[in-house]
Design a protein around this motif. Structure first.
Motif, PDB file in Angstrom:
ATOM      1  N   GLU A   1       0.844  -1.193   0.000  1.00  0.00           N
ATOM      2  CA  GLU A   1       0.000   0.000   0.000  1.00  0.00           C
ATOM      3  C   GLU A   1       0.882   1.246   0.000  1.00  0.00           C
ATOM      4  O   GLU A   1       1.892   1.294   0.702  1.00  0.00           O
ATOM      5  CB  GLU A   1      -0.886  -0.003   1.243  1.00  0.00           C
ATOM      6  N   GLY A   2       0.534   2.211  -0.823  1.00  0.00           N
ATOM      7  CA  GLY A   2       1.296   3.444  -0.934  1.00  0.00           C
ATOM      8  C   GLY A   2       2.315   3.431  -2.051  1.00  0.00           C
ATOM      9  O   GLY A   2       2.769   4.482  -2.494  1.00  0.00           O
ATOM     10  N   SER A   3       2.689   2.250  -2.524  1.00  0.00           N
ATOM     11  CA  SER A   3       3.646   2.186  -3.630  1.00  0.00           C
ATOM     12  C   SER A   3       2.931   2.503  -4.942  1.00  0.00           C
ATOM     13  O   SER A   3       1.715   2.384  -5.045  1.00  0.00           O
ATOM     14  CB  SER A   3       4.325   0.816  -3.685  1.00  0.00           C
ATOM     15  N   VAL A   4       3.717   2.919  -5.927  1.00  0.00           N
ATOM     16  CA  VAL A   4       3.168   3.336  -7.217  1.00  0.00           C
ATOM     17  C   VAL A   4       3.907   2.590  -8.321  1.00  0.00           C
ATOM     18  O   VAL A   4       5.142   2.618  -8.372  1.00  0.00           O
ATOM     19  CB  VAL A   4       3.337   4.865  -7.425  1.00  0.00           C
ATOM     20  N   GLN A   5       3.154   1.949  -9.210  1.00  0.00           N
ATOM     21  CA  GLN A   5       3.754   1.288 -10.367  1.00  0.00           C
ATOM     22  C   GLN A   5       3.626   2.214 -11.572  1.00  0.00           C
ATOM     23  O   GLN A   5       2.584   2.821 -11.791  1.00  0.00           O
ATOM     24  CB  GLN A   5       3.086  -0.059 -10.618  1.00  0.00           C
ATOM     25  N   ILE A   6       4.701   2.306 -12.329  1.00  0.00           N
ATOM     26  CA  ILE A   6       4.808   3.220 -13.470  1.00  0.00           C
ATOM     27  C   ILE A   6       4.519   2.448 -14.752  1.00  0.00           C
ATOM     28  O   ILE A   6       4.768   1.257 -14.851  1.00  0.00           O
ATOM     29  CB  ILE A   6       6.238   3.824 -13.524  1.00  0.00           C
ATOM     30  N   SER A   7       4.038   3.139 -15.754  1.00  0.00           N
ATOM     31  CA  SER A   7       3.794   2.526 -17.061  1.00  0.00           C
ATOM     32  C   SER A   7       5.130   2.082 -17.663  1.00  0.00           C
ATOM     33  O   SER A   7       6.092   2.855 -17.714  1.00  0.00           O
ATOM     34  CB  SER A   7       3.098   3.530 -17.982  1.00  0.00           C
ATOM     35  N   ASN A   8       5.197   0.816 -18.091  1.00  0.00           N
ATOM     36  CA  ASN A   8       6.433   0.290 -18.671  1.00  0.00           C
ATOM     37  C   ASN A   8       6.510   0.623 -20.166  1.00  0.00           C
ATOM     38  O   ASN A   8       5.619   1.286 -20.708  1.00  0.00           O
ATOM     39  CB  ASN A   8       6.552  -1.222 -18.412  1.00  0.00           C
ATOM     40  N   ASP A   9       7.552   0.173 -20.828  1.00  0.00           N
ATOM     41  CA  ASP A   9       7.722   0.498 -22.247  1.00  0.00           C
ATOM     42  C   ASP A   9       6.788  -0.280 -23.170  1.00  0.00           C
ATOM     43  O   ASP A   9       6.740  -0.004 -24.372  1.00  0.00           O
ATOM     44  CB  ASP A   9       9.185   0.331 -22.670  1.00  0.00           C
ATOM     45  N   TYR A  10       6.016  -1.227 -22.633  1.00  0.00           N
ATOM     46  CA  TYR A  10       4.941  -1.847 -23.410  1.00  0.00           C
ATOM     47  C   TYR A  10       3.704  -0.949 -23.406  1.00  0.00           C
ATOM     48  O   TYR A  10       2.737  -1.227 -24.098  1.00  0.00           O
ATOM     49  CB  TYR A  10       4.548  -3.209 -22.821  1.00  0.00           C
ATOM     50  N   GLY A  11       3.712   0.089 -22.549  1.00  0.00           N
ATOM     51  CA  GLY A  11       2.574   0.983 -22.418  1.00  0.00           C
ATOM     52  C   GLY A  11       1.559   0.508 -21.399  1.00  0.00           C
ATOM     53  O   GLY A  11       0.422   0.973 -21.379  1.00  0.00           O
ATOM     54  N   VAL A  12       1.976  -0.423 -20.520  1.00  0.00           N
ATOM     55  CA  VAL A  12       1.094  -1.004 -19.515  1.00  0.00           C
ATOM     56  C   VAL A  12       1.654  -0.676 -18.128  1.00  0.00           C
ATOM     57  O   VAL A  12       2.864  -0.754 -17.917  1.00  0.00           O
ATOM     58  CB  VAL A  12       1.014  -2.539 -19.701  1.00  0.00           C
ATOM     59  N   THR A  13       0.816  -0.347 -17.188  1.00  0.00           N
ATOM     60  CA  THR A  13       1.271  -0.084 -15.830  1.00  0.00           C
ATOM     61  C   THR A  13       1.547  -1.407 -15.127  1.00  0.00           C
ATOM     62  O   THR A  13       0.730  -2.320 -15.167  1.00  0.00           O
ATOM     63  CB  THR A  13       0.210   0.718 -15.054  1.00  0.00           C
ATOM     64  N   GLY A  14       2.702  -1.499 -14.488  1.00  0.00           N
ATOM     65  CA  GLY A  14       3.098  -2.709 -13.787  1.00  0.00           C
ATOM     66  C   GLY A  14       4.239  -3.410 -14.505  1.00  0.00           C
ATOM     67  O   GLY A  14       4.970  -2.810 -15.290  1.00  0.00           O
ATOM     68  N   PHE A  15       4.385  -4.701 -14.225  1.00  0.00           N
ATOM     69  CA  PHE A  15       5.465  -5.508 -14.783  1.00  0.00           C
ATOM     70  C   PHE A  15       5.140  -5.961 -16.196  1.00  0.00           C
ATOM     71  O   PHE A  15       4.020  -6.376 -16.487  1.00  0.00           O
ATOM     72  CB  PHE A  15       5.693  -6.741 -13.898  1.00  0.00           C
ATOM     73  N   GLY A  16       6.137  -5.903 -17.072  1.00  0.00           N
ATOM     74  CA  GLY A  16       6.066  -6.462 -18.417  1.00  0.00           C
ATOM     75  C   GLY A  16       7.284  -7.344 -18.612  1.00  0.00           C
ATOM     76  O   GLY A  16       8.414  -6.861 -18.571  1.00  0.00           O
ATOM     77  N   GLY A  17       7.086  -8.621 -18.781  1.00  0.00           N
ATOM     78  CA  GLY A  17       8.180  -9.583 -18.825  1.00  0.00           C
ATOM     79  C   GLY A  17       9.102  -9.458 -20.026  1.00  0.00           C
ATOM     80  O   GLY A  17       8.906  -8.638 -20.921  1.00  0.00           O
TER      81      GLY A  17
END
Length: 186
Positions: free
Chosen positions: A115-131
């Motif tokens: 809680e309180g953390s922020v995930q940024i949009s990755n270079d796939y254009g999706v917020t969170g992890f992109g493998g």
């Protein structure tokens, strides 16, 4: 006078070595990825011709330096044929009392991130992890998973770019530790 100078030099050397030892004690580990070894299909992206599990790895860390107010994690491929690498994951403002993220924390729908953390949009254009999803036949790519101990919580605009996020992380990083995992598609 010479004796006093020797004492000062010894004190300075001890202080320098203790600072280095403190920086070296901040470590990142994972049950899912290993430095210098290939990641599994679970960490491969789902899309762009890749059919993996798109699962962010379990990560844990210890030995944060004094003054740490938050953490940030990045996953970056410097070998992507873009001219600027590829941001696979950036999560900032992880609370300072957190020492682990479970596998899958990069998937917003699972709600496994602190809680309180922020995930940024990755270079796939999706917020969170992109493998990982290197171009087929492009050879081995390095994936640098890095934990940063931050001196402050970061204030970023809502749609901050990967470059701006990286800049702010590095500007406020007290220490960092990296696991460089590998991946390729033949």
């Amino acid at each position: 006078m010479k004796r006093n100078e020797n004492k000062q030099a010894i004190c300075f050397l001890a202080l320098l070595l203790s600072g280095t030892a403190l920086a070296d004690s901040f470590t990142l580990s994972s049950a899912d990825i290993t430095h210098g070894e290939f990641m599994s299909k679970a960490q491969e992206y789902q899309g762009f011709g890749c059919e993996g599990g798109n699962l962010s790895p379990q990560l844990s860390w210890s030995g944060a330096p004094e003054g740490t107010e938050a953490f940030a994690i990045t996953a970056y491929d410097p070998d992507a044929p873009t001219g600027s690498g590829w941001w696979h994951w950036q999560i900032i403002n992880i609370p300072k009392n957190t020492t682990e993220l479970p596998a899958g924390a990069g998937d917003l729908s699972k709600n496994l991130f602190p809680e309180g953390s922020v995930q940024i949009s990755n270079d796939y254009g999706v917020t969170g992890f992109g493998g990982a999803c290197p171009p087929q036949g492009h050879g081995v790519h390095r994936y640098q998973f890095t934990i940063h101990a931050l001196s402050t919580m970061l204030e970023l605009p809502e749609n901050a770019s990967g470059a701006l996020t990286g800049y702010m992380i590095n500007a406020h990083s007290l220490a960092s530790s990296t696991i460089e995992a590998l991946y390729k598609r033949d």
